[in-house]
Enzyme design. Structure first.
Site, short mmCIF file in Angstrom:
data_model
loop_
_atom_site.label_atom_id
_atom_site.label_comp_id
_atom_site.label_asym_id
_atom_site.label_seq_id
_atom_site.Cartn_x
_atom_site.Cartn_y
_atom_site.Cartn_z
N GLY A 120 11.14 9.48 -41.96
CA GLY A 120 9.81 8.97 -42.33
C GLY A 120 9.05 9.99 -43.16
N GLY A 161 8.30 10.26 -46.21
CA GLY A 161 7.63 9.88 -47.46
C GLY A 161 6.21 9.37 -47.27
N GLY A 173 2.38 9.29 -44.67
CA GLY A 173 1.58 9.80 -43.56
C GLY A 173 1.87 11.24 -43.22
N PHE A 202 2.09 -0.26 -32.58
CA PHE A 202 1.05 -1.28 -32.77
C PHE A 202 0.42 -1.51 -31.40
CE2 PHE A 202 5.28 -3.02 -32.24
CZ PHE A 202 5.15 -3.80 -31.11
N TYR A 237 -0.34 10.24 -25.01
CA TYR A 237 -0.22 9.19 -23.99
C TYR A 237 1.17 9.16 -23.36
CZ TYR A 237 1.03 6.55 -28.28
OH TYR A 237 1.56 6.15 -29.48
#
Ligand code: NAP
Length: 261
Positions: A16, A18, A20, A94, A142
């Site tokens: 991941g 690329g 954020g 989500f 969390y």
């Protein structure tokens, strides 16, 4: 301060990488001399990193990869000549109350955010045992506190934290360090849309952060790079929480510590 070129000659694989937080970590590792392998499902998401590499003079290798598919993970990692640093950043999340969460949705998140971390770590660990290396996982606070609405992600991150400590103990003999950074809410490409989709929810999340603001990708990425670097050569099995106090107990009424007379 770490040297400007302290990752020179190293290959850093960022899942991941690329978007954020991953984009910020990839960029910082590239600027410090690493060859960055950016791996995710959609290589269109690597365009900005590739452009930054071109403009700033660091090498980016863009690879299509679904971390939830162990066969793809094996092919990609075995195709690399070396892996010195692995950043397990890819995840999906989500908000969905547990009673409304379909079993398929639960297992999809577990496949990416927990199983994917294992597949990547196992394959990269097998490469790193020849050279030593550093793995940094991205967790979330969390994992230990729990959080309504994200049972899928919380379970995955709890597993990732357990995996971090277990692999750290198991792989020390191969000079492989395994650590995690556990960030509280920070703004990223995907976070606002999925995690605080309305102004009201965004304000409610902000109200829970004693520091009074979201984190930034820069604040988190610098900790990830620290744990990946030789500056952290004696740190392994650590979970570094950076959350502006998000998981601390709230102050007493009036914001004052009450003293007994
Ligand atoms: P983001 O911008 O949405 O990035 C997620 C990345 O993961 C994307 O680049 C995506 O690329 C990649 N990805 C998703 N599924 C994948 C798969 N199956 N295989 C390979 N790559 C996959 O997310 P972010 O907010 O920066 O989050 C980064 C990390 O921080 C995550 O581990 C997240 O759980 C953690 N975190 C975030 C927050 C927050 O407030 N944002 C708080 C605590 C922890 P493709 O779509 O191209 O596959």
């Amino acid at each position: 301060m770490p040297g400007m070129n302290d990752f020179a000659g190293k290959t850093a694989l960022v899942t991941g990488g690329g978007t954020g937080l991953g984009l910020e970590v990839s960029t910082r590792l590239g600027r410090r001399g690493a060859r960055v392998v950016c791996a995710s499902r959609d290589t269109a998401h690597h365009a900005e990193l590739i452009e930054r590499g071109r403009a700033e003079g660091f090498e980016v290798v863009s690879v299509e990869l679904d971390v939830a598919d162990p066969a793809q993970v094996k092919d990609v990692v075995r195709g690399l000549d070396r892996v010195d640093v692995l950043i397990n950043n890819a995840a999906g999340n989500f908000i969905r109350p547990a009673m409304a969460l379909a079993p398929k949705a639960f297992s999809t998140v577990i496949d990416i955010a927990l199983n994917g971390v294992f597949y990547m770590s196992r394959e990269c660990g097998r490469k790193m045992r020849e050279t030593g290396g550093a793995i940094v996982n991205i967790s979330a606070p969390y994992a230990f506190s729990g959080k309504p609405g994200v049972v899928h992600s919380a379970c995955a991150k709890a597993g990732v934290e357990s995996m971090t400590k277990t692999l750290a103990a198991e792989w020390s003999e191969h000079k492989i360090r395994v650590n995690a950074v556990s960030p509280g809410p920070f703004r990223s490409d995907g976070a606002a849309e999925r995690l605080w989709p309305s102004d009201e929810i965004e304000q409610a999340v902000l109200n829970q952060i004693p520091a009074g603001r979201f984190g930034t990708v820069a604040e988190i990425a610098k900790l990830v790079c620290l744990l990946a670097s030789d500056e952290a050569s004696w740190i392994t099995g650590s979970i570094l929480v950076a959350d502006g106090g998000w998981t601390l107990p709230p102050p007493l009424p009036g914001g004052k510590v009450q003293r007994r007379r």
